[in-house]
Design an enzyme around this catalytic site. Structure first.
Site, PDB file in Angstrom:
ATOM      1  N   CYS A  52       0.868  -1.169   0.000  1.00  0.00           N
ATOM      2  CA  CYS A  52       0.000   0.000   0.000  1.00  0.00           C
ATOM      3  C   CYS A  52       0.912   1.230   0.000  1.00  0.00           C
ATOM      4  CB  CYS A  52      -0.909   0.011   1.226  1.00  0.00           C
ATOM      5  SG  CYS A  52      -1.838   1.558   1.405  1.00  0.00           S
ATOM      6  N   ASP A  59      -0.101  -5.995   0.205  1.00  0.00           N
ATOM      7  CA  ASP A  59      -1.321  -6.327  -0.533  1.00  0.00           C
ATOM      8  C   ASP A  59      -1.037  -7.579  -1.352  1.00  0.00           C
ATOM      9  OD1 ASP A  59      -2.951  -4.147   0.261  1.00  0.00           O
ATOM     10  OD2 ASP A  59      -1.912  -2.838  -1.144  1.00  0.00           O
ATOM     11  N   VAL A  74       6.679 -13.414 -24.012  1.00  0.00           N
ATOM     12  CA  VAL A  74       7.457 -12.938 -22.869  1.00  0.00           C
ATOM     13  C   VAL A  74       8.258 -14.117 -22.323  1.00  0.00           C
ATOM     14  CG1 VAL A  74       5.666 -13.314 -21.109  1.00  0.00           C
ATOM     15  CG2 VAL A  74       7.403 -11.548 -20.759  1.00  0.00           C
ATOM     16  N   GLU A  75       9.493 -13.860 -21.962  1.00  0.00           N
ATOM     17  CA  GLU A  75      10.329 -14.892 -21.363  1.00  0.00           C
ATOM     18  C   GLU A  75       9.909 -15.007 -19.900  1.00  0.00           C
ATOM     19  OE1 GLU A  75      12.737 -17.053 -19.324  1.00  0.00           O
ATOM     20  OE2 GLU A  75      13.181 -14.939 -18.967  1.00  0.00           O
ATOM     21  N   GLU A  94      -5.035  -0.615  -8.648  1.00  0.00           N
ATOM     22  CA  GLU A  94      -5.325  -0.280 -10.043  1.00  0.00           C
ATOM     23  C   GLU A  94      -4.040   0.075 -10.790  1.00  0.00           C
ATOM     24  OE1 GLU A  94      -8.842   0.746  -7.411  1.00  0.00           O
ATOM     25  OE2 GLU A  94      -6.685   1.076  -7.308  1.00  0.00           O
TER      26      GLU A  94
END
Length: 154
Positions: A52, A59, A74-75, A94
């Site tokens: 946070c 979190d 993506v590797e 978000e």
């Protein structure tokens, strides 16, 4: 079967220290083995953590990323290290969720990408964040992300 070109990778097969921030983390890619074929790749991080930005409390989230590759994949080790770099990073749910998606879009230029970030409750309120690049191509099987909505003890 053709072997994937891994010649430009700097982390796979190497001992690499965990990056201390998402900005420091190096995301790497490899050529897609079936360019021109539409298929869905799913990456799941069921134990994602960040902090946070106000309280510094941890979190936790279950993150599911689905994408339809263009020329790149993506590797996965670099993705693991990138996601781990959020462990000491302070940002709202978000922000973390969308930053991950945007960084992958920038790296991969996929035909389509979506992220579902299922955050565990903070202050009694779970926050789920969903983002995608647009409509997926026709005819590609994209399964449900399979993460049930948060349900307390009720």
């Amino acid at each position: 079967m053709e072997r994937t070109d891994t010649s430009g990778l700097t982390q796979l097969g190497q001992s690499v220290a965990a990056p201390t921030s998402p900005e420091e983390a190096v995301l790497e890619r490899v050529p897609a083995s079936h360019p021109g074929t539409d298929y869905t790749v799913r990456l799941t991080a069921p134990e994602f953590t960040s902090l946070c930005p106000l309280t510094g409390q941890p979190d936790f989230a279950h993150i599911v990323i689905d994408y339809i590759p263009g020329d790149w994949l993506v590797e996965s080790k670099s993705l693991k290290l990138y996601l781990a770099s959020f462990r000491n990073h302070g940002a709202f749910h978000e922000t973390c969720s969308v930053e991950i998606a945007l960084r992958l879009v920038e790296l991969l230029a996929p035909k389509w990408l979506r992220i579902g970030a299922y955050w565990y409750p903070r202050g009694g309120i779970p926050i789920d964040v969903f983002w995608q690049t647009g409509a997926p191509p026709e005819g590609v099987w994209i399964p449900d992300q399979g993460v049930a909505p948060y349900r307390g003890r009720g």
